[in-house]
Design an enzyme around this catalytic site. Sequence first.
Site, PDB file in Angstrom:
ATOM      1  N   TYR A  15      28.074  80.233  28.324  1.00  0.00           N
ATOM      2  CA  TYR A  15      28.875  79.018  28.420  1.00  0.00           C
ATOM      3  C   TYR A  15      28.958  78.156  27.162  1.00  0.00           C
ATOM      4  O   TYR A  15      30.025  77.699  26.780  1.00  0.00           O
ATOM      5  CB  TYR A  15      28.337  78.137  29.554  1.00  0.00           C
ATOM      6  CG  TYR A  15      28.393  78.743  30.929  1.00  0.00           C
ATOM      7  CD1 TYR A  15      29.583  79.270  31.423  1.00  0.00           C
ATOM      8  CD2 TYR A  15      27.274  78.786  31.750  1.00  0.00           C
ATOM      9  CE1 TYR A  15      29.650  79.820  32.696  1.00  0.00           C
ATOM     10  CE2 TYR A  15      27.321  79.333  33.018  1.00  0.00           C
ATOM     11  CZ  TYR A  15      28.513  79.852  33.491  1.00  0.00           C
ATOM     12  OH  TYR A  15      28.567  80.394  34.740  1.00  0.00           O
ATOM     13  N   ARG A  82      -2.541  82.005  16.635  1.00  0.00           N
ATOM     14  CA  ARG A  82      -2.247  81.265  17.867  1.00  0.00           C
ATOM     15  C   ARG A  82      -1.820  79.828  17.587  1.00  0.00           C
ATOM     16  O   ARG A  82      -2.149  78.912  18.332  1.00  0.00           O
ATOM     17  CB  ARG A  82      -3.457  81.262  18.824  1.00  0.00           C
ATOM     18  CG  ARG A  82      -4.082  82.614  19.083  1.00  0.00           C
ATOM     19  CD  ARG A  82      -3.090  83.604  19.668  1.00  0.00           C
ATOM     20  NE  ARG A  82      -2.533  83.161  20.938  1.00  0.00           N
ATOM     21  CZ  ARG A  82      -1.561  83.800  21.582  1.00  0.00           C
ATOM     22  NH1 ARG A  82      -1.005  84.883  21.060  1.00  0.00           N
ATOM     23  NH2 ARG A  82      -1.124  83.347  22.733  1.00  0.00           N
ATOM     24  N   ASP A  84       1.790  77.974  16.052  1.00  0.00           N
ATOM     25  CA  ASP A  84       3.122  78.214  15.495  1.00  0.00           C
ATOM     26  C   ASP A  84       3.351  77.524  14.151  1.00  0.00           C
ATOM     27  O   ASP A  84       3.910  78.115  13.218  1.00  0.00           O
ATOM     28  CB  ASP A  84       4.205  77.825  16.504  1.00  0.00           C
ATOM     29  CG  ASP A  84       4.107  76.381  16.980  1.00  0.00           C
ATOM     30  OD1 ASP A  84       3.082  75.728  16.716  1.00  0.00           O
ATOM     31  OD2 ASP A  84       5.056  75.915  17.655  1.00  0.00           O
ATOM     32  N   THR A 108       0.134  66.374  10.146  1.00  0.00           N
ATOM     33  CA  THR A 108      -0.276  67.073  11.352  1.00  0.00           C
ATOM     34  C   THR A 108       0.926  67.852  11.875  1.00  0.00           C
ATOM     35  O   THR A 108       2.070  67.643  11.411  1.00  0.00           O
ATOM     36  CB  THR A 108      -0.772  66.078  12.419  1.00  0.00           C
ATOM     37  OG1 THR A 108      -1.343  66.795  13.514  1.00  0.00           O
ATOM     38  CG2 THR A 108       0.356  65.184  12.921  1.00  0.00           C
ATOM     39  N   SER A 109       0.695  68.731  12.831  1.00  0.00           N
ATOM     40  CA  SER A 109       1.780  69.588  13.321  1.00  0.00           C
ATOM     41  C   SER A 109       2.978  68.782  13.800  1.00  0.00           C
ATOM     42  O   SER A 109       4.133  69.177  13.620  1.00  0.00           O
ATOM     43  CB  SER A 109       1.274  70.481  14.459  1.00  0.00           C
ATOM     44  OG  SER A 109       0.275  71.364  14.008  1.00  0.00           O
ATOM     45  N   HIS A 156      36.643  56.598  52.919  1.00  0.00           N
ATOM     46  CA  HIS A 156      35.944  57.457  53.885  1.00  0.00           C
ATOM     47  C   HIS A 156      36.661  58.793  54.059  1.00  0.00           C
ATOM     48  O   HIS A 156      36.480  59.483  55.065  1.00  0.00           O
ATOM     49  CB  HIS A 156      35.822  56.767  55.251  1.00  0.00           C
ATOM     50  CG  HIS A 156      35.369  55.347  55.176  1.00  0.00           C
ATOM     51  ND1 HIS A 156      34.042  54.980  55.142  1.00  0.00           N
ATOM     52  CD2 HIS A 156      36.070  54.184  55.099  1.00  0.00           C
ATOM     53  CE1 HIS A 156      33.944  53.669  55.061  1.00  0.00           C
ATOM     54  NE2 HIS A 156      35.156  53.163  55.030  1.00  0.00           N
ATOM     55  N   SER A 286      40.437  84.933  43.653  1.00  0.00           N
ATOM     56  CA  SER A 286      39.548  85.574  44.623  1.00  0.00           C
ATOM     57  C   SER A 286      39.725  87.084  44.532  1.00  0.00           C
ATOM     58  O   SER A 286      40.845  87.573  44.342  1.00  0.00           O
ATOM     59  CB  SER A 286      39.868  85.097  46.045  1.00  0.00           C
ATOM     60  OG  SER A 286      39.211  85.900  47.010  1.00  0.00           O
ATOM     61  N   ARG A 300      32.326  74.505  38.428  1.00  0.00           N
ATOM     62  CA  ARG A 300      31.316  74.725  37.388  1.00  0.00           C
ATOM     63  C   ARG A 300      30.746  73.400  36.906  1.00  0.00           C
ATOM     64  O   ARG A 300      29.542  73.279  36.693  1.00  0.00           O
ATOM     65  CB  ARG A 300      31.938  75.494  36.213  1.00  0.00           C
ATOM     66  CG  ARG A 300      30.973  75.721  35.056  1.00  0.00           C
ATOM     67  CD  ARG A 300      31.633  76.457  33.895  1.00  0.00           C
ATOM     68  NE  ARG A 300      32.064  77.776  34.304  1.00  0.00           N
ATOM     69  CZ  ARG A 300      32.773  78.598  33.514  1.00  0.00           C
ATOM     70  NH1 ARG A 300      33.127  78.205  32.303  1.00  0.00           N
ATOM     71  NH2 ARG A 300      33.115  79.801  33.939  1.00  0.00           N
ATOM     72  N   ARG A 326      -2.079  61.795  22.814  1.00  0.00           N
ATOM     73  CA  ARG A 326      -1.239  62.952  23.135  1.00  0.00           C
ATOM     74  C   ARG A 326      -1.968  63.918  24.043  1.00  0.00           C
ATOM     75  O   ARG A 326      -3.185  63.898  24.158  1.00  0.00           O
ATOM     76  CB  ARG A 326      -0.760  63.698  21.896  1.00  0.00           C
ATOM     77  CG  ARG A 326      -1.697  64.778  21.409  1.00  0.00           C
ATOM     78  CD  ARG A 326      -1.067  66.140  21.083  1.00  0.00           C
ATOM     79  NE  ARG A 326       0.098  66.533  21.823  1.00  0.00           N
ATOM     80  CZ  ARG A 326       1.034  67.340  21.317  1.00  0.00           C
ATOM     81  NH1 ARG A 326       0.915  67.784  20.067  1.00  0.00           N
ATOM     82  NH2 ARG A 326       2.059  67.702  22.030  1.00  0.00           N
TER      83      ARG A 326
END
Length: 482
Positions: A15, A82, A84, A108-109, A156, A286, A300, A326
């Site tokens: 999409y 371990r 990233d 820091t990361s 309504h 259809s 959609r 954190r």
Amino acid sequence: MSKNDSYATPLSSRYASKEMSALFSMRTRFSTWRELWYNLAIAEKELGIKAITDEAIAQMKEHLVITDEEIEQASKEEAIVRHDVMAHVHTFGKTCPAAAGIIHLGATSCFVTDNADLIFLRRGLDILIPKLVNVIDRLSKFALNYKDMPVLGWTHFQPAQLTTVGKRATLWLQELLWDLRNLRRARDDLGLRGVKGTTGTQGSFLSLFEGDHDKVEELDQRVVELLGFDYAYPCTGQTYSRKIDVDVLSALAGLGTSAHKFATDIRLLANLKEVEEPFESKQIGSSAMAYKRNPMRSERVCSLARHLASCYQDAFNTATVQWFERTLDDSACRRIHIPEAYLTADIVLSTLLNITSGLVVYPKVIERRINSELPFMATENIIMAMVQRGGDRQECHEKIRVLSQEAAKVVKEEGGDNDLIERVKQDDYFKPIWADLSSLLDPSTFVGRAPQQTEKFVNVTVANALKGVEQHVSNENVQLNV
């Protein structure tokens, strides 16, 4: 293994636009990390860190866009360490050996992960806002074009007083204008985390600059300037407050609300055969019922708008459970709900652009439905006209009540047309107003100020809301991927 052998989110594979998919790609993410390290090094060098050489800066600049090979290399490194961010620090260092010892200096990361996320939040809004502007522009033109066309109003989902096709469109427009306001505010409010260190105290940078507080503040501001932002959040823990995500995704969820309402109305109007979304010449409605013209675009929009709301709920829940400076239970969830919120909003807007570029109105169907209900609505006008001709209000009310009930019985029990006016024309009591019946039944006299309200709303309210973003208006056709 073929790409067809593993799951891919339909948001990107089916999409979303290429530009939004690219924004949340691995290449963009890791290249942005490099951009952050590069600008941090520039600012640190400007403020006197001698370990950072011109050669280091030059090598980093030359390799800001990460290659496929480097992404693969970093992935292998992450499997070992371990972590990233450190995997990409090592990979960038191997590519830029002169900078290997100073990449990520004092940081820091979250210097790269959080600042990058804030950059993506803003860039994503820069993609969405122009699309929303164009939805508003196209729907505004539709509203003006049909400002005078009477249509049966519904309350309504029962027949009510008349409005106009254009006035109904202003109800959709007004909500989209609020969304434009919210997206622009969210975009302009975004800052950077900046350089704050491991718990937000800037302790590592204070050590780096040997206790010089002014230089630490200058570093923070300089990095912000280099990255094109106005300011950094003055207070952070290790991360920027996840309430920022709530703020931004709330605006996106609000857009989903407006889109769902609009698309639902189009679906109902399609059933009434009064207004339809575009239907392409070779489109199949259809697999079994060849005559079908299903409102698949609007369906959609409704489907994805519900998913957009769930992304906001994820952001809300995540922000509520962040501990002190954190906790890492935000990471995996944010990797999902932030990109998905933006990709979903992007698809919703692209679909709305397609819909509003080709709405089809069926005047004869609208006229027939008005004619089936208007005689009942005109009874008060008939009573007033009779009184003006000397008739008794109570007597007239009783006569028109009886005739109305008889006409309603024909419609409901016999499946016939509303013949109330024919009954009035055959009753000599109403002879004094027979010549006036055409004017008493003119649909344009039942719409109140709808045409004037529509014209003023588009020419004043919408025009004012689009000031400053007019450059985004385009006549480009929007084709959906599928």
